[in-house]
Design an enzyme around this catalytic site. Structure first.
Site, PDB file in Angstrom:
ATOM      1  N   ARG A   1      -4.985   2.162  -6.618  1.00 17.47           N
ATOM      2  CA  ARG A   1      -5.883   3.302  -6.451  1.00 17.47           C
ATOM      3  C   ARG A   1      -5.223   4.490  -7.136  1.00 17.47           C
ATOM      4  O   ARG A   1      -4.131   4.910  -6.763  1.00 17.47           O
ATOM      5  CB  ARG A   1      -6.115   3.587  -4.971  1.00 17.47           C
ATOM      6  CG  ARG A   1      -6.690   2.403  -4.214  1.00 17.47           C
ATOM      7  CD  ARG A   1      -6.795   2.657  -2.736  1.00 17.47           C
ATOM      8  NE  ARG A   1      -5.524   3.089  -2.163  1.00 17.47           N
ATOM      9  CZ  ARG A   1      -5.250   3.031  -0.859  1.00 17.47           C
ATOM     10  NH1 ARG A   1      -6.157   2.584  -0.017  1.00 17.47           N
ATOM     11  NH2 ARG A   1      -4.099   3.448  -0.411  1.00 17.47           N
TER      12      ARG A   1
ATOM     13  N   ASP B   1       0.799  -1.214   0.000  1.00 14.60           N
ATOM     14  CA  ASP B   1       0.000   0.000   0.000  1.00 14.60           C
ATOM     15  C   ASP B   1       0.839   1.275   0.000  1.00 14.60           C
ATOM     16  O   ASP B   1       1.924   1.328   0.563  1.00 14.60           O
ATOM     17  CB  ASP B   1      -0.930   0.001   1.214  1.00 14.60           C
ATOM     18  CG  ASP B   1      -1.996  -1.057   1.094  1.00 14.60           C
ATOM     19  OD1 ASP B   1      -2.344  -1.401  -0.042  1.00 14.60           O
ATOM     20  OD2 ASP B   1      -2.472  -1.540   2.133  1.00 14.60           O
ATOM     21  N   THR B   2       0.252   2.309  -0.584  1.00 16.93           N
ATOM     22  CA  THR B   2       0.908   3.578  -0.850  1.00 16.93           C
ATOM     23  C   THR B   2      -0.204   4.605  -0.997  1.00 16.93           C
ATOM     24  O   THR B   2      -1.362   4.241  -1.154  1.00 16.93           O
ATOM     25  CB  THR B   2       1.711   3.466  -2.175  1.00 16.93           C
ATOM     26  OG1 THR B   2       2.734   2.489  -2.013  1.00 16.93           O
ATOM     27  CG2 THR B   2       2.353   4.774  -2.586  1.00 16.93           C
ATOM     28  N   VAL B   3       0.130   5.902  -1.000  1.00 16.88           N
ATOM     29  CA  VAL B   3      -0.820   6.899  -1.461  1.00 16.88           C
ATOM     30  C   VAL B   3      -0.226   7.633  -2.654  1.00 16.88           C
ATOM     31  O   VAL B   3       0.936   8.021  -2.645  1.00 16.88           O
ATOM     32  CB  VAL B   3      -1.228   7.922  -0.370  1.00 16.88           C
ATOM     33  CG1 VAL B   3      -2.029   7.233   0.721  1.00 16.88           C
ATOM     34  CG2 VAL B   3      -0.027   8.648   0.220  1.00 16.88           C
TER      35      VAL B   3
END
Length: 562
Positions: free
Chosen positions: A526, A359-361
């Site tokens: 995302r 996960d990352t943004v």
């Protein structure tokens, strides 16, 4: 009939706005960015404010204890600039040290081992972004103030974030990790809608706001980082932290049918997307039909070939030679194109051990002057190690897990070396004029270059607007979070791609898992997109003063504008 616990069936129109735009995975963070733009900040200023707000609101994906990269488009010069904010291995960490402790290719490090912590690069990257690209109208303190206030006063936790927070909370509960409780509420992960405060993180941000990078890489915070890493068996020193530097990079690029696509060079994997686009340029993709079996097969094979090369060569270019020019040449792409058989899948083409990613943004910001900042920030695997230094309110990344433990590999672990990096921002400009066309990206381990290719082609080849391009179902080769021998034989297909298409892919020789939905859609990343200029989805094909933005429905966020 079972009901999808997340939904993914609501219509969302593409956002159109005139003065400025932010697209991120958290509503509150997007609003923070808009507020900074309205105060006179530019895209770079707002991007750092969003990064800090996301550290608070989505700590299971990102934070100041991790790394960051950005691409910045300067509207006055029409130039794309690159910033590499990734950290390095400690000076005392080597393959010999790991071997003596029993770690090797067959016995890799645990996800929360101190040796997996590379120097956190985010704090320096945030300050460098403001100093190099910022408006000069706002101070670091001004830019971090919204996140500081939110940390002290509390914020409600969003739905998908609550799920990922709970999923990774076991790291925070480790008995050696006494300050992991700072990211829990009464010993438990916060529920959807529950108010969460993080005064320790507010204190960390205030140190950076008043002292700059020295407030993070020297003094109390640096000391606590070293103590925390040592408790989990690591060897990071105060000297490692003080010596950290952000680097400004010349972005790499390729021309795809008159559209210049930009990525950060290795040690990042953005070159994978560019190589795949070079291969795909030689096919009539539009004639194949959107998400048809033939179309998906061609993209899958182009990406698999590109991953195979990148897995073999990608490493820290300051330590080893990476043949970037060869890998991005059109001639090389033509040779690789010949390997694609539109009737049968290639055999496994990805050599070497398994690498991990998670996960990352990713978020994008554009301002009223036409500047844009494509920004990505990550702990690596969710909370990273989950290790929380005392009184700091953030977790430390485990990016060091992506070093190779093969002594013959260019990406082998070594002192003061940057690892192969999965997080990649992207941009698109007009090849002939340099005008900004899009600031975009898709987070999610090894899904990222795959997402870059799929979302971009949705817009370029099929005329989908940014929201439609992000809404469209995707595939993921490998497992998204791992890449290595045997892993690229697998193809995950998201719910929404027709059953007859997945059946045809199986006949072609692909090992397909179809109809992935619910929270498992996280596998497909995302993304966020801000576009302007002459795209086919824009009425009249040329209203360059208006931003068109979309935000991925697989996250909690939205695109905001004014």
């Amino acid at each position: 009939m079972d009901i999808d616990p997340v939904g993914f069936n609501s219509h969302r129109s593409v956002l159109v706005c005139k003065n400025g735009c932010v697209a991120s995975s958290q509503y509150l963070a997007s609003q923070v960015g808009i507020d900074i733009l309205k105060q006179g900040g530019n895209a770079a200023d707002a991007a750092v404010a969003v990064a800090a707000a996301l550290n608070l609101t989505e700590p299971s994906s990102t934070g100041i204890g991790g790394d960051a990269f950005c691409l910045y488009y300067d509207s006055k010069t029409k130039k794309v600039h690159g910033l590499n904010g990734s950290g390095r291995a400690p000076g005392k960490l080597s393959l010999e040290v790991l071997h003596k402790e029993g770690y090797n290719v067959d016995n890799p490090l645990p996800v929360n081992h101190g040796h997996s912590v590379t120097v956190p690069g985010s704090a320096a990257a945030w300050c460098a972004t403001i100093e190099k690209f910022g408006s000069g109208k706002l101070t670091v303190a001004d830019i971090l103030e919204p996140a500081i206030c939110m940390a002290e006063e509390g914020f409600p936790v969003q739905k998908i974030t609550a799920h990922s927070w709970a999923k990774g909370s076991w790291l925070l509960k480790d008995e050696r990790n006494e300050h992991g409780q700072d990211l829990l509420v009464d010993g438990q992960p916060p529920r959807h809608g529950q108010i969460m405060k993080n005064k320790s993180l507010a204190s960390t941000f205030r140190e950076v706001a008043t002292k700059g990078t020295a407030g993070f890489y020297e003094g109390r915070i640096a000391e606590e980082i070293c103590k925390a890493v040592a408790r989990f068996g690591g060897v990071m020193s105060m000297e490692d932290l003080k010596a950290h530097t952000t680097t400004f990079e010349e972005p790499i690029r390729t021309d795809y049918k008159g559209h210049m696509v930009w990525e950060i060079p290795p040690n990042g994997q953005g070159i994978t997307a560019l190589m795949a686009l070079n291969i795909l340029e030689g096919f009539d993709l539009k004639a194949m039909g959107h998400n048809s079996a033939e179309y998906l097969h061609t993209l899958i094979e182009a990406l698999r070939l590109s991953f195979a090369d990148v897995a073999q060569y990608c490493a820290d270019p300051s330590k080893v030679h990476v043949p970037i020019e060869k890998m991005l040449s059109k001639q090389y792409a033509a040779e690789r194109r010949k390997l694609i058989d539109n009737k049968k899948a290639l055999p496994n083409v990805c050599p070497g051990e398994r690498l991990k990613g998670c996960d990352t943004v990713y978020f994008s910001v554009a301002d009223s002057e036409g500047n844009a900042c494509s920004f990505i920030n990550s702990n690596y695997m969710g909370f990273g190690t989950g290790i929380v230094p005392a009184g700091c309110g953030f977790t430390l990344q485990n990016r060091g897990l992506n070093f190779s433990l093969d002594p013959t590999h260019p990406n082998v672990v070594a002192p003061n070396k940057r690892p192969y990096h999965t997080i990649i921002p992207a941009m698109v400009t007009k090849a002939d004029t340099g005008e900004l066309l899009a600031s975009y990206g898709v987070m999610g381990g090894f899904m990222q270059p795959q997402g870059h290719v799929q979302v971009l082609l949705n817009m370029l080849e099929f005329g989908l607007d940014p929201q439609q391009a992000l809404d469209a179902p995707r595939f993921c080769i490998g497992h998204g979070h791992t890449m290595g021998e045997g892993s690229l034989e697998h193809v995950a297909v998201e719910e929404g791609i027709a059953d007859q298409v997945t059946s045809a892919l199986k006949v072609m020789g692909h090992n397909v898992t179809p109809n992935i939905g619910g929270y498992s859609r996280a596998l497909f990343g995302r993304g966020q997109v801000i576009a302007r200029g002459p795209w086919s989805f824009i009425p009249g094909n040329g209203e360059g003063s208006v931003y068109w933005a979309g935000s991925d429905p697989r996250a909690d966020g939205a695109a905001f504008g004014y």
